[in-house]
Design an enzyme around this catalytic site. Sequence first.
Site, mmCIF file in Angstrom:
data_model
loop_
_atom_site.group_PDB
_atom_site.id
_atom_site.type_symbol
_atom_site.label_atom_id
_atom_site.label_comp_id
_atom_site.label_asym_id
_atom_site.label_seq_id
_atom_site.Cartn_x
_atom_site.Cartn_y
_atom_site.Cartn_z
ATOM 1 N N LYS A 21 122.451 44.732 93.468
ATOM 2 C CA LYS A 21 123.015 44.835 92.120
ATOM 3 C C LYS A 21 123.986 43.689 91.848
ATOM 4 C CE LYS A 21 124.005 48.924 90.201
ATOM 5 N NZ LYS A 21 123.562 49.639 91.365
ATOM 6 N N ARG A 91 130.176 50.852 90.736
ATOM 7 C CA ARG A 91 128.823 51.181 91.172
ATOM 8 C C ARG A 91 128.552 50.652 92.575
ATOM 9 N NH1 ARG A 91 125.263 52.076 86.538
ATOM 10 N NH2 ARG A 91 126.336 51.629 84.576
ATOM 11 N N GLY A 100 119.765 56.424 93.303
ATOM 12 C CA GLY A 100 120.309 57.769 93.285
ATOM 13 C C GLY A 100 120.964 58.223 94.572
ATOM 14 N N MET A 102 123.497 56.710 96.335
ATOM 15 C CA MET A 102 124.942 56.484 96.457
ATOM 16 C C MET A 102 125.601 56.715 95.101
ATOM 17 S SD MET A 102 125.108 53.333 99.158
ATOM 18 C CE MET A 102 123.990 52.278 98.246
ATOM 19 N N ARG A 335 116.614 44.519 88.615
ATOM 20 C CA ARG A 335 116.198 44.495 90.019
ATOM 21 C C ARG A 335 114.677 44.542 90.036
ATOM 22 N NH1 ARG A 335 118.528 50.554 91.429
ATOM 23 N NH2 ARG A 335 117.218 51.715 89.982
ATOM 24 N N HIS A 454 115.122 61.082 88.160
ATOM 25 C CA HIS A 454 115.262 60.985 89.619
ATOM 26 C C HIS A 454 113.967 61.362 90.329
ATOM 27 C CE1 HIS A 454 116.307 62.730 93.606
ATOM 28 N NE2 HIS A 454 117.050 61.649 93.686
ATOM 29 N N ARG A 560 87.262 57.078 121.901
ATOM 30 C CA ARG A 560 87.738 58.009 122.929
ATOM 31 C C ARG A 560 86.622 58.998 123.220
ATOM 32 N NH1 ARG A 560 92.681 57.894 118.893
ATOM 33 N NH2 ARG A 560 90.808 57.889 117.612
ATOM 34 N N ARG A 616 86.198 53.690 125.620
ATOM 35 C CA ARG A 616 87.041 54.050 126.763
ATOM 36 C C ARG A 616 86.365 55.171 127.554
ATOM 37 N NH1 ARG A 616 92.846 56.503 125.510
ATOM 38 N NH2 ARG A 616 91.592 58.365 125.101
ATOM 39 N N GLU A 742 98.304 50.686 130.382
ATOM 40 C CA GLU A 742 99.135 51.802 129.921
ATOM 41 C C GLU A 742 100.291 52.102 130.858
ATOM 42 O OE1 GLU A 742 96.250 55.064 128.387
ATOM 43 O OE2 GLU A 742 95.144 53.850 129.838
ATOM 44 N N SER A 761 93.547 45.941 126.786
ATOM 45 C CA SER A 761 94.043 46.537 125.556
ATOM 46 C C SER A 761 95.239 47.413 125.900
ATOM 47 C CB SER A 761 92.950 47.370 124.886
ATOM 48 O OG SER A 761 93.417 47.893 123.655
ATOM 49 N N GLY A 763 97.517 50.295 125.704
ATOM 50 C CA GLY A 763 97.650 51.661 125.186
ATOM 51 C C GLY A 763 99.131 51.947 125.051
ATOM 52 N N THR A 764 99.704 51.554 123.934
ATOM 53 C CA THR A 764 101.168 51.559 123.802
ATOM 54 C C THR A 764 101.750 52.964 123.727
ATOM 55 O OG1 THR A 764 100.859 51.167 121.430
ATOM 56 C CG2 THR A 764 101.366 49.251 122.823
ATOM 57 N N ASN A 765 100.928 53.976 123.433
ATOM 58 C CA ASN A 765 101.456 55.348 123.453
ATOM 59 C C ASN A 765 101.870 55.720 124.880
ATOM 60 O OD1 ASN A 765 100.631 55.360 120.789
ATOM 61 N ND2 ASN A 765 98.770 56.518 121.188
ATOM 62 N N ASP A 766 100.936 55.577 125.829
ATOM 63 C CA ASP A 766 101.260 55.895 127.223
ATOM 64 C C ASP A 766 102.225 54.882 127.825
ATOM 65 O OD1 ASP A 766 100.213 58.313 128.149
ATOM 66 O OD2 ASP A 766 98.178 57.508 128.189
ATOM 67 N N CYS A 828 95.727 49.126 121.202
ATOM 68 C CA CYS A 828 94.973 50.220 120.584
ATOM 69 C C CYS A 828 95.772 51.518 120.505
ATOM 70 C CB CYS A 828 93.650 50.462 121.326
ATOM 71 S SG CYS A 828 93.854 50.918 123.055
ATOM 72 N N TYR A 848 94.329 40.987 118.789
ATOM 73 C CA TYR A 848 93.891 41.974 117.800
ATOM 74 C C TYR A 848 94.670 43.268 117.973
ATOM 75 C CZ TYR A 848 91.178 44.511 121.358
ATOM 76 O OH TYR A 848 90.803 45.235 122.469
#
Length: 872
Positions: A21, A91, A100, A102, A335, A454, A560, A616, A742, A761, A763-766, A828, A848
């Site tokens: 602002k 403001r 809305g 703040m 804005r 709002h 999978r 896999r 993994e 590849s 396996g970023t979850n594990d 992946c 990738y």
Amino acid sequence: MKRIYMFGEGTKEQKNLLGGKGANLSEMKSMGVPVPSGFTITTEMCTEYYANGGKNSDELLADLKVYVKRLEEETGKEFGSETDPLLVSVRSGARVSMPGMMDTILNLGLTNEAVLGMVEKTGNPKFVYDIFRRFIQMFGEVVQGVEYDLFEGVLDRIKEENNYAGDLDMTAADWKQVCDEFLVTIEKETGAPFPQDPFTQLEMAVNAVFESWDTPRAKIYRDHNGIDHSWGTGVSVQQMVFGNTGDESGTGVLFTRNPKTGDKHIFGEFLFNAQGEDIVAGIRTPLKLDDLADKSPEIYKELTDILDKLEEHYKDMQDVEFTIEEGKLFILQTRNGKRTAAANVKIAVDLVAEGLLTKEEAVASIAVEGIDQLLHPVFEEKSLAAAKSITNGLAASPGAASGKIVFSSEKAAALKEETGQKLLLFRKETSPEDIEGMIVCEGFVTQLGGMTSHAAVVARGMGKCCVTGVSELQINEAEGYMIVNGVKYPEMTDFSIDGSTGNIYVGDIETKNPEFSAEFQTILEWAKEIKTLGVKANADNERDSLQALKFGAEGIGLTRTEHMFFDDERITDVRRMIIAESVEEREAALEQLLPHQLKDFTEIFTAMEGKSVTVRLLDPPLHEFLPQEDEVVEVSEKLGISPARLERALETLHEFNPMLGHRGCRLAVSYPEISVMQVKAIIMAAINVTKAGKIVKPEIMVPLVSKVEELSFLKEYIVKTADQLIAESGIELDYKVGTMVETPRAALTSGAIAEYADFISFGTNDLTQMTFGFSRDDSGKFLKDYKERKIFKNDPFASVDQTGVGRLVALSTKEGLASNPNLNVGVCGEHGGDPESIQFFHNAGVKYVSCSPFRVPVAIVAAAQAKLNENK
């Protein structure tokens, strides 16, 4: 150290320092736009306020008096004058718009004595007492913490006693009575009279705006939108101009283009004889801007000329607030306007056609997370045709949703936590306090408010559907029901709403996924031209594969195979394989599974003709396929064995920590025949599809390796099985063998692993689970506490932990490519569809990412933006 900037001293590039602002007000002042004079306290002062334990420095307070003096000189008015006082608004303004969330205080500087002087000077007591009551109420609520209902109760009672329909019926004497009662209310609630010193008012207001940065609603909003909690807010102090002095005055809110569709025409609302809060709060039904054009064509022409100038300058659609005071136009704010994803895309493409943006700038302007909005359901035509709308309102934010109706934000949040049900929030009107419930609900309906209320603004920002201004709606929150056109509906009744038409329906209407617009296809094509990071999809069947192709996937990065085993027919064969007590029994059971796997892979390879498909091998622990204890008798009958034998298998396979147990490649090392069956199915399907004249690119991925010896051991089985089948077929077929990284050990030894792998590849979850030592299935119980205590900025399972897990990814990529320059490196896990993570993977040299089909468009645009951000 410069703590305060007069409007005109800063630029739009200083948003981090002045907030959005303040930076834009400074910019407009320099452009010659008619902006009321003012100054901005920097965001650094907000950070300092919290560092000082909630106290402003003496230096800032001294500077504040200096800049008030400069403002007096610019305006020719005196702050604290008892005859013609300088009144200001105070403001908030963070570097990123938080509509809305703040606080704002208007008409600051009024005192009992100043009101009397203004009445005498203006000869308009109704106007003066109106702005005084607004100031008392706003200051009381925001600064002093007095409850909203205490003020509204006074106002409602006086209107009821006089049989007034609305605020415009109030007389000067009525407003004076309101002011007197408001002042009594504040003294009663706070134990002190309303402050009569303007500088005290200003200091208290600045403190309150700083405090509003850390309110629960603001923190929830920042968490939901990924906004850093450490940024702080600026405070803009601006000379008041008044739209409520009479019929020659007014106030409006507009967008230079339609924020729902992106169409190039001014979209907004206006009220004569009103202040801006009247529009946003939905207190009165606003007029269209055409009404302003009809009554004041010269002012309308001046306004539209300014809008054209602003859009050309900022090269984007603008959200503008303006006030007309006695026939003179003022711009209070501009804005970049919040918009739907569809509008975002259309505006970006149109601005390229208009010569205001390059293709690269257009792609960079896309709010990538908002692309999800384009993939949200709309009502299925046949189901919609059979439904009957019971009422309608303003189509405030597009999309369609069904769910059970609830009437309070608190109840919505509690129900979602307890039941996970789909909910719709119906309210008389929403306020920033409703943010937690709005996040968990599918869509919103309000009785009051317009297209810029709002509820409408928040819904468009969240990508949720919203209908506002439903005048036939009456909600009794206390009794738990609502009435629409005389019919009573209890809370938790099923409803459906259409934010594109404004229609509201009783019951659940079937939905479908929308079609892409031509403009979105254009953005995707431009993004594909720019990006260098490949984007594949995680798909386990033909349906998902076709959906991935439609969305632009360049291949399948993860299939999978275990997901193929859970229908009734297949799960029985899987269980026979699991309980087998000899290799021969296991191989016999696997032969029953082979045709199922062959069919699945044939369908996927056919759908993905010419594109790589990474399959896999079986990953989860075997106990996941076995029945619960209360199902043992039924399942044993299907298997033709005794319950005792099945119970023995359950006991044998039980593990205390199965996610770290006998799964992935460990399972294949113990039972190589499982992998052999799967490889047979993969290669046989590839051969069949190749013989049908299609190009097939199969990739076989070994899961959860920790040591290179695991991969080398299993690769022998894979290559021997595959090569034998290919030789027997008499055709040429190229396939690749790789592994999923993994475990931290695999990441740290990827140089050795790469000697045996065509691809890796992540396996970023594990990998996240094992690096942190968190169970991804249980961590939700405490990650909220970590975020609240600022231990985590983001959930590490949603956005990759760049300093820990990310370091493993970067190191592994570097060492893997050094060992094998032809190594293909991908991701992946779920992070493959997260824009922030995609930027990191691009920078780390990953080739990738692979994500769910519905995240593919997000990943494509995010990958292009990652390329564009390289040199920033």
